[in-house]
Design a protein around this motif. Structure first.
Motif, PDB file in Angstrom:
ATOM      1  N   HIS A  90       1.024  -1.253   0.004  1.00 37.71           N
ATOM      2  CA  HIS A  90      -0.021  -0.045   0.002  1.00 37.71           C
ATOM      3  C   HIS A  90       0.920   1.329   0.107  1.00 37.71           C
ATOM      4  CE1 HIS A  90      -3.433  -2.745   1.194  1.00 37.71           C
ATOM      5  NE2 HIS A  90      -2.302  -3.105   1.805  1.00 37.71           N
ATOM      6  N   GLY A  91       0.555   2.213  -1.023  1.00 41.28           N
ATOM      7  CA  GLY A  91       1.348   3.244  -0.990  1.00 41.28           C
ATOM      8  C   GLY A  91       0.807   4.587  -0.515  1.00 41.28           C
ATOM      9  N   ASP A  92       0.879   4.755   0.923  1.00 39.30           N
ATOM     10  CA  ASP A  92       0.093   5.755   1.358  1.00 39.30           C
ATOM     11  C   ASP A  92       1.067   6.726   2.113  1.00 39.30           C
ATOM     12  OD1 ASP A  92      -1.141   7.766   3.159  1.00 39.30           O
ATOM     13  OD2 ASP A  92      -2.768   5.969   3.675  1.00 39.30           O
ATOM     14  N   VAL A  93       1.277   7.984   1.394  1.00 46.19           N
ATOM     15  CA  VAL A  93       2.307   8.855   1.662  1.00 46.19           C
ATOM     16  C   VAL A  93       2.253   9.314   3.221  1.00 46.19           C
ATOM     17  CG1 VAL A  93       3.412  11.040   1.286  1.00 46.19           C
ATOM     18  CG2 VAL A  93       2.520   9.726  -0.807  1.00 46.19           C
ATOM     19  N   SER A  94       1.293   9.718   3.855  1.00 51.72           N
ATOM     20  CA  SER A  94       0.745  10.076   5.085  1.00 51.72           C
ATOM     21  C   SER A  94       1.273   9.050   6.026  1.00 51.72           C
ATOM     22  CB  SER A  94      -0.479  10.354   5.229  1.00 51.72           C
ATOM     23  OG  SER A  94      -1.329   9.212   5.319  1.00 51.72           O
ATOM     24  N   VAL A  95       0.978   7.622   5.620  1.00 49.36           N
ATOM     25  CA  VAL A  95       1.547   6.415   6.762  1.00 49.36           C
ATOM     26  C   VAL A  95       3.077   6.377   6.600  1.00 49.36           C
ATOM     27  CG1 VAL A  95       1.475   4.338   6.738  1.00 49.36           C
ATOM     28  CG2 VAL A  95      -0.440   5.325   6.310  1.00 49.36           C
ATOM     29  N   THR A  96       3.833   6.754   5.398  1.00 51.57           N
ATOM     30  CA  THR A  96       4.948   6.753   5.260  1.00 51.57           C
ATOM     31  C   THR A  96       5.740   7.632   5.971  1.00 51.57           C
ATOM     32  OG1 THR A  96       4.879   5.606   2.998  1.00 51.57           O
ATOM     33  CG2 THR A  96       7.047   6.571   3.669  1.00 51.57           C
ATOM     34  N   ARG A  97       5.316   8.902   6.036  1.00 52.38           N
ATOM     35  CA  ARG A  97       5.745   9.801   6.710  1.00 52.38           C
ATOM     36  C   ARG A  97       5.476   9.609   8.319  1.00 52.38           C
ATOM     37  NH1 ARG A  97       3.123  14.956   3.287  1.00 52.38           N
ATOM     38  NH2 ARG A  97       4.689  14.988   1.622  1.00 52.38           N
ATOM     39  N   ASP A  98       4.611   9.230   8.747  1.00 49.91           N
ATOM     40  CA  ASP A  98       4.282   8.982   9.986  1.00 49.91           C
ATOM     41  C   ASP A  98       5.289   7.960  10.799  1.00 49.91           C
ATOM     42  OD1 ASP A  98       2.870   9.141  12.620  1.00 49.91           O
ATOM     43  OD2 ASP A  98       2.064   7.145  12.135  1.00 49.91           O
ATOM     44  N   ALA A  99       5.577   6.778   9.695  1.00 50.66           N
ATOM     45  CA  ALA A  99       6.390   5.776  10.236  1.00 50.66           C
ATOM     46  C   ALA A  99       7.781   6.350  10.270  1.00 50.66           C
ATOM     47  CB  ALA A  99       6.347   4.538   9.179  1.00 50.66           C
ATOM     48  N   PHE A 100       8.408   7.009   9.225  1.00 48.25           N
ATOM     49  CA  PHE A 100       9.653   7.587   9.509  1.00 48.25           C
ATOM     50  C   PHE A 100       9.709   8.725  10.650  1.00 48.25           C
ATOM     51  CE2 PHE A 100      10.408   6.849   4.777  1.00 48.25           C
ATOM     52  CZ  PHE A 100      11.424   5.980   4.996  1.00 48.25           C
ATOM     53  N   LYS A 101       8.785   9.423  10.924  1.00 45.05           N
ATOM     54  CA  LYS A 101       8.680  10.090  12.285  1.00 45.05           C
ATOM     55  C   LYS A 101       8.939   9.412  13.615  1.00 45.05           C
ATOM     56  CE  LYS A 101       6.317  14.158  10.331  1.00 45.05           C
ATOM     57  NZ  LYS A 101       4.865  14.686  10.574  1.00 45.05           N
ATOM     58  N   LYS A 102       8.389   8.185  13.518  1.00 43.42           N
ATOM     59  CA  LYS A 102       8.401   7.219  14.742  1.00 43.42           C
ATOM     60  C   LYS A 102       9.454   6.612  14.677  1.00 43.42           C
ATOM     61  CE  LYS A 102       3.390   7.456  15.395  1.00 43.42           C
ATOM     62  NZ  LYS A 102       2.090   6.725  15.405  1.00 43.42           N
ATOM     63  N   GLY A 103      10.392   6.795  13.631  1.00 41.32           N
ATOM     64  CA  GLY A 103      11.800   6.096  13.910  1.00 41.32           C
ATOM     65  C   GLY A 103      11.969   4.918  12.836  1.00 41.32           C
ATOM     66  N   ALA A 104      10.968   4.468  11.880  1.00 39.77           N
ATOM     67  CA  ALA A 104      11.142   3.460  10.708  1.00 39.77           C
ATOM     68  C   ALA A 104      12.539   3.808  10.141  1.00 39.77           C
ATOM     69  CB  ALA A 104      10.177   3.439   9.841  1.00 39.77           C
ATOM     70  N   PHE A 105      13.324   2.718   9.901  1.00 40.58           N
ATOM     71  CA  PHE A 105      14.496   2.711   9.107  1.00 40.58           C
ATOM     72  C   PHE A 105      14.402   3.037   7.597  1.00 40.58           C
ATOM     73  CE2 PHE A 105      18.289   1.228   7.019  1.00 40.58           C
ATOM     74  CZ  PHE A 105      19.391   2.033   7.440  1.00 40.58           C
TER      75      PHE A 105
END
Length: 470
Positions: A90-105
Motif C-alpha cells: 500500500h503506497g500511502d504517503v501520510s503513513v510513510t511519513r508517520d512511520a519515518f517520524k516514529k523511527g522506521a529505518f
C-alpha cells in the motif's frame, strides 16, 4: 526458523501471510542472515524481547492483527535503538511519513522487481545497526585503550593494530624510518610517537617540512652556516641537524629535497657528520632520521627525483599508513577520540555522536583522511546546539545528497511513484558519470556497470539520454 545466541547477523521477520514470510526468510537465509520469523505482532514482539535481533522487518498491514506501525512503536519501547524496516503493498504517503517520524529505518514494497530490492536495504540496515551498537560501546569507553592508540594516533582495525605494534618495536631501536601515506593520514603523529617511545624521548624532536623551505635556503637551514657564507649570513648559525643532536629530526616531504642537495644529505646519513655552509670544519652529530612522503618513493626514483642510495639509507624501516577509506572500521573510534579532544569548543558540551551521524561518517570516503575527519568533528561540535552531534551538524560536503533527493521525490507522490523517481534519478546520474568517464564508449560503460550493451542502450532510451549531443 530458529536463531542462535549470536545476534550479529540476526533478523526478525513479521508477516501474517505464510508464503511471503517463507519466501523472504529463505531469501535472507541464502544471503547469510540468521532469520527468525513470526506470523503475528504479538509473537514477533515476544521474539524481539527474547532474541534481540539487530534488524526487524515487518508487514505494514496485517489481517486481524495490529499494524506494522504498532510493531514499530512497541519495538522502540523494547529497544530504542531497534532498526525496523516496514514493507507494504500500500503506497500511502501520510503513513510513510508517520512511520519515518516514529523511527522506521526504511520502506520496502511487497511487489519487488529483484532480490536486490530487499537485500540492499536490509544490508544497509545491518550496517547502521552495527554502527549504532559500536557507538554505544565507544561512548562508554572515551578513554582509548593502550592497544588501540599510539601516542596521538588511534585505530582499532587489524591493519592499524599491526602498525602500532611495529612502530612500538621500531621505536626502541636507532634505525632510520621512512613513513609513507597519503596527505592527512597522520605521518607526523606516528613520527612523534616513535620519538616519544624511544630512548631519545628526553631530547629534541625537530620537524622540517622540506617543501616549505625555499631551495636557496634549504641547505643553510639543514646544515647551518658561518658568518659571511652568503650575503645575509651576518653571524654563525647552527643548522637543524645540530639542533636535533641526541634527538630526532623529522624530514617531511622528503621527495621535495632538490637533487643537488641529496648527496650532502646522504653524506650526513653515512658519516654522521655535518659541515656548515662556508666552513671546512665537520661536526659530529648523533641524530635519528625519520622521513616521510605522500608519494611512491620507487616512482620518485624512476623519475630521477630521488637518489636510490639516499632512499636505501632513509628506508631502513618502512612504515606505510593506509588511507582512511581503506580502514573505515577506525572511523568511530577516531570520531570519539576527536570528540573527547574538542568537546568543549562549542556553545554546549557535546557528549556523543548520533547513530545517523556516525553512519554518514562511515559511508564517506574521506579524501583528506584523518585530518579531514578531525576538522569535521571539530566543526560539528562548534555548531552543535545539543549534547549530541546530529547529521545536520556535519559539514555540508560530508552530508549525503541522496536523502534530500528522496524527500523531494516523496513530497507529492505515493511510495511506488516516489521510488521510481529516485531510481530514475540515480540511473541518470550513474550513466552520465560513466559516459563522461569513458567518453561515450558504450562497451566500456557496459563493462564497468556489469551490464550488457543492450541494457545500456535500453536505459539510455528510457531516460532520454542522447549521447550524440554529449
Amino acid at each position: 526458523m530458529k536463531g542462535n545466541n549470536d545476534t550479529s547477523n540476526k533478523i526478525l521477520i513479521i508477516d501474517d501471510e505464510e508464503q511471503i514470510l517463507k519466501s523472504i526468510g529463505e531469501l535472507l537465509q541464502r544471503a547469510g542472515f540468521d532469520c527468525i520469523t513470526a506470523s503475528n505482532s504479538t509473537s514477533g514482539l515476544a521474539l524481539l524481547q527474547r532474541e534481540r535481533p539487530l534488524v526487524v522487518i515487518t508487514d505494514l498491514k496485517m489481517e486481524e492483527d495490529r499494524s506494522g506501525i504498532h510493531v514499530l512503536e512497541q519495538a522502540k519501547d523494547i529497544d530504542p535503538d531497534a532498526v525496523v524496516i516496514l514493507y507494504t503493498a500500500h503506497g500511502d504517503v501520510s503513513v510513510t511519513r508517520d512511520a519515518f517520524k516514529k523511527g522506521a529505518f526504511d520502506f520496502i514494497p511487497k511487489v519487488v522487481q529483484t532480490h536486490h530490492d530487499i537485500l540492499t536495504p536490509v544490508e544497509r540496515a545491518f550496517r547502521f545497526a552495527k554502527i549504532q551498537r559500536e557507538n554505544q560501546l565507544l561512548k562508554s569507553q572515551l578513554d582509548m585503550d593502550e592497544k588501540t592508540s599510539f601516542y596521538g594516533a588511534v585505530g582499532s582495525s587489524q591493519i592499524m593494530l599491526d602498525l602500532f605494534d611495529q612502530v612500538k618495536r621500531v621505536a626502541q631501536t636507532n634505525a632510520n624510518v621512512l613513513i609513507t601515506g597519503d596527505t592527512g593520514t597522520g605521518k607526523e603523529v606516528i613520527a612523534r610517537g616513535i620519538h616519544h617511545y624511544s630512548k631519545r624521548a628526553d631530547e629534541s624532536f625537530v620537524p622540517v617540512v622540506v617543501s616549505a623551505l625555499p631551495e636557496s635556503l634549504l641547505e643553510g637551514e639543514l646544515f647551518g652556516h658561518i658568518k659571511g657564507a652568503f650575503t645575509s649570513a651576518t653571524s654563525d648559525k647552527a643548522g637543524l641537524f645540530e639542533a636535533a643532536n641526541k634527538g630526532t629530526i623529522f624530514l617531511d616531504e622528503i621527495g621535495e629535497v632538490p637533487l643537488q642537495t641529496q648527496p650532502k644529505l646522504l653524506r650526513v646519513l653515512q658519516e654522521r657528520k655535518v659541515r656548515r655552509l662556508g666552513s671546512v670544519q665537520e661536526r659530529d652529530i648523533d641524530v635519528r632520521i625519520i622521513s616521510a612522503t605522500n608519494q611512491d618513493p620507487i616512482k620518485l626514483i624512476e623519475k630521477d627525483k630521488l637518489r636510490e642510495d639516499l632512499y636505501f639509507r632513509l628506508n631502513v624501516v618502512h612504515v606505510h599508513i593506509p588511507p582512511l577509506k581503506a580502514r573505515k572500521e577506525d572511523i568511530p573510534v577516531l570520531a570519539y577520540h576527536f570528540l573527547k579532544k574538542y568537546r568543549n569548543v562549542g556553545l554546549v558540551e557535546v557528549e556523543k555522536i548520533s547513530p545517523d551521524a556516525l553512519f554518514i561518517l562511515q559511508e564517506y570516503d574521506w579524501p583528506g583522511n584523518v585530518r579531514q575527519l578531525q576538522n569535521a568533528i571539530e566543526s560539528a561540535i562548534a555548531v552543535a546546539t545539543r549534547e549530541v552531534i546530529r547529521p545536520e551538524d556535519l559539514p555540508e560536503p560530508i552530508r549525503p545528497s541522496q536523502k534530500r533527493v528522496f524527500l523531494d521525490a516523496a513530497e507529492d507522490a505515493d511510495f511506488k511513484a516516489a521510488k521510481d523517481r529516485v531510481v530514475k534519478s540515480f540511473e541518470r546520474q550513474y550513466l552520465e558519470t560513466l559516459l563522461e568517464k569513458h567518453h561515450n564508449n558504450i562497451s566500456k560503460v557496459a563493462q564497468e556497470a556489469n551490464l550488457n550493451r543492450k541494457s545500456i542502450y535500453r536505459m539510455l532510451e528510457s531516460l532520454d539520454i542522447d549521447i550524440r549531443k554529449k
